[in-house]
Design a protein around this motif. Structure first.
Motif, PDB file in Angstrom:
ATOM      1  N   GLY A  40       1.555  97.828 -10.276  1.00 39.32           N
ATOM      2  CA  GLY A  40       0.852  96.502 -10.010  1.00 39.32           C
ATOM      3  C   GLY A  40      -0.317  96.622  -8.724  1.00 39.32           C
ATOM      4  N   SER A  41      -0.823  95.421  -8.455  1.00 42.94           N
ATOM      5  CA  SER A  41      -1.671  95.698  -7.570  1.00 42.94           C
ATOM      6  C   SER A  41      -0.984  95.793  -6.108  1.00 42.94           C
ATOM      7  N   GLU A  42       0.218  95.471  -5.985  1.00 41.97           N
ATOM      8  CA  GLU A  42       0.995  95.602  -4.674  1.00 41.97           C
ATOM      9  C   GLU A  42       1.434  96.944  -4.504  1.00 41.97           C
ATOM     10  N   THR A  43       1.235  97.792  -5.552  1.00 41.24           N
ATOM     11  CA  THR A  43       1.545  99.237  -5.363  1.00 41.24           C
ATOM     12  C   THR A  43       0.745  99.929  -4.357  1.00 41.24           C
ATOM     13  N   GLN A  44       1.487 100.578  -3.282  1.00 43.50           N
ATOM     14  CA  GLN A  44       1.072 101.511  -2.024  1.00 43.50           C
ATOM     15  C   GLN A  44       0.808 103.008  -2.702  1.00 43.50           C
ATOM     16  N   VAL A  45      -0.263 103.587  -1.822  1.00 41.02           N
ATOM     17  CA  VAL A  45      -0.583 104.780  -2.064  1.00 41.02           C
ATOM     18  C   VAL A  45      -0.059 105.481  -0.596  1.00 41.02           C
ATOM     19  N   GLU A  46       0.947 106.376  -0.528  1.00 42.55           N
ATOM     20  CA  GLU A  46       1.152 106.974   0.940  1.00 42.55           C
ATOM     21  C   GLU A  46       0.572 108.484   0.548  1.00 42.55           C
ATOM     22  N   ILE A  47      -0.317 108.832   1.750  1.00 48.19           N
ATOM     23  CA  ILE A  47      -0.956 109.990   1.437  1.00 48.19           C
ATOM     24  C   ILE A  47      -0.766 110.640   2.740  1.00 48.19           C
ATOM     25  N   HIS A  48      -0.375 111.977   2.513  1.00 43.77           N
ATOM     26  CA  HIS A  48      -0.211 113.042   3.545  1.00 43.77           C
ATOM     27  C   HIS A  48      -1.127 114.123   3.359  1.00 43.77           C
TER      28      HIS A  48
END
Length: 201
Positions: A76-84
């Protein structure tokens, strides 16, 4: 199309920023990486930062909820992307041992990206930990939303040849949902700027 126009603008800005200037060395790449799978890491670079040394950039995106837990489709639009991400300098010998010759570039700008599985990434990290010539240059991380650009920079200002230069790494990332809806595509623009006379520790 709007996404293509945005990318073309980014590409032009990147190419302009990579023009040679006195007193500094610039390395970088602007790439669109499609259909990155769950848990996969993207590798970019292979730049000849010093004699006998290559720099590689590792980028690992993860889709999470607001509490940092893994999420699954549909997103959904609230999905976050955590990037390392990790900028790592390795010896030519270690670079070959890692099997990354496909990234080898004698140019300051790279045009290739590789994708590796979590098992392959673990294998790479084991080799790096056992290699005396490997050095972690910076490890920026950021959390953003699908479709929202994130910028990370780790560096310092320095006056070089009469101009204020920002030395260190900068990384701009735009994660979007891949066409199959299973994971992410990534627009990635990275630059690493160092003083021309600098040497690795």
């Amino acid at each position: 199309d709007e996404a293509q126009a945005r990318w073309n603008k980014k590409l032009a800005e990147f190419q302009d920023s990579m023009k040679e200037e006195p007193g500094v060395k610039k390395f970088g790449a602007a790439l669109q990486i499609h259909a990155i799978g769950r848990g996969e890491t993207v590798l970019m670079g292979g730049w000849p930062v010093h004699a006998g040394q290559r720099m590689v950039l590792f980028i690992t995106p993860a889709l999470v909820d607001s509490k940092g837990n893994d999420v699954f489709p549909p997103f959904g639009s609230e999905t976050q992307v955590e990037i390392h991400s990790h900028y790592i300098s390795v010896s030519e010998e270690t670079f070959v041992k890692l099997g990354l010759q496909a990234l080898l570039s004698d140019q300051n700008g790279g045009s290739e990206a590789l994708k590796c599985s979590p098992a392959e990434m673990d294998h790479y990290m084991q080799i790096l930990e056992q290699s005396s010539g490997a050095e972690m240059l910076s490890s920026p991380r950021v959390t953003t939303l699908l479709g929202r650009e994130a910028q990370m920079s780790m560096g310092e200002q320095q006056m070089i040849a009469g101009k204020n230069q920002t030395l260190g790494s900068s990384l701009g990332l735009l994660p979007t949902l891949s066409a199959d809806g299973a994971w992410v595509d990534l627009d990635a623009v990275t630059r690493y700027v160092m003083a021309a006379g600098a040497q690795s520790q």
